[in-house]
Design a protein around this motif. Structure first.
Motif, PDB file in Angstrom:
ATOM      1  N   LEU A 178       0.845  -1.187   0.000  1.00  0.00           N
ATOM      2  CA  LEU A 178       0.000   0.000   0.000  1.00  0.00           C
ATOM      3  C   LEU A 178       0.881   1.237   0.000  1.00  0.00           C
ATOM      4  O   LEU A 178       1.766   1.378   0.831  1.00  0.00           O
ATOM      5  CB  LEU A 178      -0.851  -0.052   1.271  1.00  0.00           C
ATOM      6  CG  LEU A 178      -1.866   1.042   1.500  1.00  0.00           C
ATOM      7  CD1 LEU A 178      -2.806   1.157   0.308  1.00  0.00           C
ATOM      8  CD2 LEU A 178      -2.653   0.723   2.766  1.00  0.00           C
ATOM      9  N   VAL A 232       1.325   5.312   0.135  1.00  0.00           N
ATOM     10  CA  VAL A 232       0.634   6.505   0.606  1.00  0.00           C
ATOM     11  C   VAL A 232       1.480   7.723   0.307  1.00  0.00           C
ATOM     12  O   VAL A 232       2.619   7.819   0.744  1.00  0.00           O
ATOM     13  CB  VAL A 232       0.442   6.440   2.147  1.00  0.00           C
ATOM     14  CG1 VAL A 232      -0.352   7.644   2.603  1.00  0.00           C
ATOM     15  CG2 VAL A 232      -0.227   5.156   2.538  1.00  0.00           C
ATOM     16  N   LYS A 233       0.917   8.643  -0.410  1.00  0.00           N
ATOM     17  CA  LYS A 233       1.630   9.898  -0.673  1.00  0.00           C
ATOM     18  C   LYS A 233       1.153  10.939   0.333  1.00  0.00           C
ATOM     19  O   LYS A 233      -0.042  11.181   0.480  1.00  0.00           O
ATOM     20  CB  LYS A 233       1.304  10.359  -2.096  1.00  0.00           C
ATOM     21  CG  LYS A 233       1.873  11.718  -2.459  1.00  0.00           C
ATOM     22  CD  LYS A 233       3.366  11.687  -2.598  1.00  0.00           C
ATOM     23  CE  LYS A 233       3.863  13.111  -2.889  1.00  0.00           C
ATOM     24  NZ  LYS A 233       5.250  13.258  -2.484  1.00  0.00           N
ATOM     25  N   ASN A 234       2.060  11.482   1.047  1.00  0.00           N
ATOM     26  CA  ASN A 234       1.671  12.620   1.883  1.00  0.00           C
ATOM     27  C   ASN A 234       2.589  13.779   1.558  1.00  0.00           C
ATOM     28  O   ASN A 234       3.340  13.734   0.595  1.00  0.00           O
ATOM     29  CB  ASN A 234       1.710  12.244   3.372  1.00  0.00           C
ATOM     30  CG  ASN A 234       3.098  11.889   3.800  1.00  0.00           C
ATOM     31  OD1 ASN A 234       4.053  12.530   3.401  1.00  0.00           O
ATOM     32  ND2 ASN A 234       3.204  10.853   4.589  1.00  0.00           N
ATOM     33  N   THR A 235       2.535  14.807   2.349  1.00  0.00           N
ATOM     34  CA  THR A 235       3.219  16.025   1.913  1.00  0.00           C
ATOM     35  C   THR A 235       4.727  15.973   1.931  1.00  0.00           C
ATOM     36  O   THR A 235       5.354  16.684   1.166  1.00  0.00           O
ATOM     37  CB  THR A 235       2.743  17.247   2.702  1.00  0.00           C
ATOM     38  OG1 THR A 235       2.878  16.957   4.074  1.00  0.00           O
ATOM     39  CG2 THR A 235       1.335  17.584   2.345  1.00  0.00           C
ATOM     40  N   ILE A 236       5.344  15.214   2.835  1.00  0.00           N
ATOM     41  CA  ILE A 236       6.791  15.154   2.623  1.00  0.00           C
ATOM     42  C   ILE A 236       7.325  13.784   2.296  1.00  0.00           C
ATOM     43  O   ILE A 236       8.463  13.676   1.861  1.00  0.00           O
ATOM     44  CB  ILE A 236       7.659  15.723   3.769  1.00  0.00           C
ATOM     45  CG1 ILE A 236       7.820  14.755   4.919  1.00  0.00           C
ATOM     46  CG2 ILE A 236       7.248  17.088   4.202  1.00  0.00           C
ATOM     47  CD1 ILE A 236       8.979  15.112   5.820  1.00  0.00           C
ATOM     48  N   SER A 237       6.566  12.778   2.503  1.00  0.00           N
ATOM     49  CA  SER A 237       7.187  11.473   2.349  1.00  0.00           C
ATOM     50  C   SER A 237       6.260  10.479   1.696  1.00  0.00           C
ATOM     51  O   SER A 237       5.059  10.648   1.666  1.00  0.00           O
ATOM     52  CB  SER A 237       7.601  10.937   3.713  1.00  0.00           C
ATOM     53  OG  SER A 237       8.471  11.829   4.333  1.00  0.00           O
ATOM     54  N   PHE A 247       5.149   6.650   1.973  1.00  0.00           N
ATOM     55  CA  PHE A 247       5.161   5.514   2.884  1.00  0.00           C
ATOM     56  C   PHE A 247       4.726   4.267   2.147  1.00  0.00           C
ATOM     57  O   PHE A 247       3.834   4.304   1.315  1.00  0.00           O
ATOM     58  CB  PHE A 247       4.172   5.721   4.040  1.00  0.00           C
ATOM     59  CG  PHE A 247       4.642   6.751   4.995  1.00  0.00           C
ATOM     60  CD1 PHE A 247       4.313   8.074   4.809  1.00  0.00           C
ATOM     61  CD2 PHE A 247       5.427   6.399   6.061  1.00  0.00           C
ATOM     62  CE1 PHE A 247       4.752   9.043   5.690  1.00  0.00           C
ATOM     63  CE2 PHE A 247       5.869   7.360   6.944  1.00  0.00           C
ATOM     64  CZ  PHE A 247       5.525   8.683   6.756  1.00  0.00           C
ATOM     65  N   LEU A 268       3.439   0.537   3.160  1.00  0.00           N
ATOM     66  CA  LEU A 268       3.065  -0.378   4.232  1.00  0.00           C
ATOM     67  C   LEU A 268       3.099  -1.786   3.685  1.00  0.00           C
ATOM     68  O   LEU A 268       2.678  -2.042   2.572  1.00  0.00           O
ATOM     69  CB  LEU A 268       1.664  -0.060   4.750  1.00  0.00           C
ATOM     70  CG  LEU A 268       1.513   1.331   5.332  1.00  0.00           C
ATOM     71  CD1 LEU A 268       0.077   1.543   5.746  1.00  0.00           C
ATOM     72  CD2 LEU A 268       2.450   1.536   6.493  1.00  0.00           C
ATOM     73  N   PRO A 270       7.788  -3.312   8.234  1.00  0.00           N
ATOM     74  CA  PRO A 270       6.814  -2.450   8.882  1.00  0.00           C
ATOM     75  C   PRO A 270       6.730  -1.048   8.274  1.00  0.00           C
ATOM     76  O   PRO A 270       5.689  -0.448   8.232  1.00  0.00           O
ATOM     77  CB  PRO A 270       7.304  -2.383  10.325  1.00  0.00           C
ATOM     78  CG  PRO A 270       8.719  -2.804  10.293  1.00  0.00           C
ATOM     79  CD  PRO A 270       8.841  -3.745   9.137  1.00  0.00           C
ATOM     80  N   PHE A 271       7.837  -0.530   7.814  1.00  0.00           N
ATOM     81  CA  PHE A 271       7.819   0.872   7.435  1.00  0.00           C
ATOM     82  C   PHE A 271       8.937   1.160   6.452  1.00  0.00           C
ATOM     83  O   PHE A 271      10.101   0.883   6.722  1.00  0.00           O
ATOM     84  CB  PHE A 271       8.077   1.728   8.678  1.00  0.00           C
ATOM     85  CG  PHE A 271       7.060   2.791   8.880  1.00  0.00           C
ATOM     86  CD1 PHE A 271       6.002   2.561   9.748  1.00  0.00           C
ATOM     87  CD2 PHE A 271       7.152   3.988   8.205  1.00  0.00           C
ATOM     88  CE1 PHE A 271       5.049   3.537   9.944  1.00  0.00           C
ATOM     89  CE2 PHE A 271       6.189   4.950   8.400  1.00  0.00           C
ATOM     90  CZ  PHE A 271       5.149   4.729   9.270  1.00  0.00           C
TER      91      PHE A 271
END
Lengths: 263, 263
Positions: free
Chosen positions: A2, A4-9, A11, A13, A18-19
DNA sequence: TCAAAAGTGTTCCGAATACACCCATGC
DNA sequence: GCATGGGTGTATTCGGAACACTTTTGA
């Protein structure tokens, strides 16, 4: 997997790993999908805090709210909020002000950013300090969901404040005092129409010393940044004073020509 | 279930629920384990950027580096870095300066925080601007892992800069010009021993106008913040000038007594 | 007529300005 | 000697500080 686009990174999963995320590495701001132990991951909270200045009965006041939530539940604090992911800092500050007071398009100035590691008891929160100058006469505090109550305090008689808000407030006052001597922004604390004595008393409260009436008038009028109105104060038991308005356009012109306000 | 504590939030990873974390809710800064869609999660990058001012041959210069990585690879930029989770802002700024120049305990000042949503092409990065004043004569730039090369640029003749670094630089210059008129911090751009003419030329470069030699000397000497030394310039083909030192202790005393520097 | 604040005028002083002039050194 | 910058002195001007005075209104 999965993503995930967020504002700085970014991710990823994954049940096994785990990360994985992009983060700061030893040689770069951005290393794509650098794998790191989950507990090495970190983020910051970013907030704005507003010092809202007003002027009443010859005193400089500041608007504080009583916190309705932990930490520091029940204590007085500056009003502030976390910054939204797609929100500019100044917009965040304006929103905070508007939510609490209902006022829009108020003079605001960013004055300092506070980022001590331990300034927040729960987490790392960096906060950008803004102050605003409102004519508090036409202001009616709105009961906010954040705060039990709000109130104006004389800056010379402040309650204990939550977090490092006292330091923030002091820095704000210091910056304001400095600004107000070199720029005609203090006028924002007065109603749009004011008398020369009202202006003088405001400046005396701001700077903490007295002016000679005659000299103050002479100096401010010679600047030609006040527009005299054909109106006077009403219902006063003495000679009524002329009302003036700050002449923004004129000031802009003079500023370009090299004029610098000084009191 | 896996629980991760980081600096602002608690994350819980779970096969069924992709993401649960504490974050800003409608009524509070902190709502414990508020469940939210994974793509609503957000964080910010926080960095410091340093405008490093120097003074050479009568010109105010700024130290820039050439980026060795994307974005803006190869372009000139201010030197900066992400802030560590347990690092104060000023420490981050000092580290950046030290890594590049090897200089410690240099005068630094936070001047503004830049947080436009789109200021960084990849992510949301808020940056706190600092400037420092170094006597660049005793400085030898260190090849940094971040940057291909570093160089001093006249502030009147700047290359194109990465990100919004040009705006940051302009704001830094503006703040410096303002500060330097009201505080004796400009001295940091000179070697510890200097002549009055050197000081005058520095101020002329900083403020962009000329002083009368006689009047400048009179004014600065009457302030009593310069300690005359029993030394003179050597090997000059004219009358050698006396050297002076800034008297920090004396200035502190005068400042407490209400003296305010003004040029 | 009196109190209270509006509004004006004038003197005095110190600081900033402009400019002239002399001094010390290397070549 | 002369070019160069170091260093001083002074007359003039301007703006700020201090303070006295007159004006206009309501009660």
């Amino acid at each position: 997997m999965l993503k995930v686009k967020n504002t700085i990174s970014t991710f990823i999963l994954n049940k096994n790993l785990p990360f994985i995320c992009t983060m700061k590495g030893p040689n770069s701001y951005y290393i794509s999908e650098y794998r790191l132990p989950i507990n090495e991951y970190f983020i910051f909270g970013l907030s704005v805090d507003c010092v809202i200045f007003g002027y009443q009965e010859g005193e400089i006041k500041v608007l504080l709210v009583q916190r309705s939530l932990d930490p520091f539940k029940g204590q007085w604090a500056l009003i502030g909020d976390l910054v939204e992911p797609e929100q500019n800092l100044s917009d965040a500050a304006n929103n905070v002000l508007e939510k609490l007071t209902g006022l829009k398009e108020i003079y605001m100035k960013q004055f300092f950013t506070f980022g001590s590691v331990d300034r927040h008891p729960l987490d790392r929160v960096v906060t950008v300090g803004y102050y605003s100058l409102v004519n508090s006469i036409c202001y009616n505090p709105i009961a906010s969901s954040w705060a039990k109550s709000a109130g104006w305090f004389n800056i010379k008689d402040l309650p204990e404040l939550a977090f490092d808000h006292y330091d923030i407030l002091l820095k704000g006052i210091e910056t304001l005092k400095n600004e107000v001597r070199h720029k005609p922004t203090g006028f924002n604390l007065l109603p749009s129409k004011f008398t020369l004595l009202e202006l003088q008393l405001l400046y005396e409260a701001l700077l903490g010393y007295k002016f000679d009436k005659s000299n103050f008038r002479k100096k401010i009028l010679e600047m030609k940044i006040l527009k005299p109105l054909n109106e006077t104060k009403k219902n006063v038991s003495h000679r009524p004073a002329k009302l003036f308005e700050f002449d923004v356009e004129r000031y802009k012109v003079l500023e370009v020509e090299g004029f610098s306000f000084q009191l």
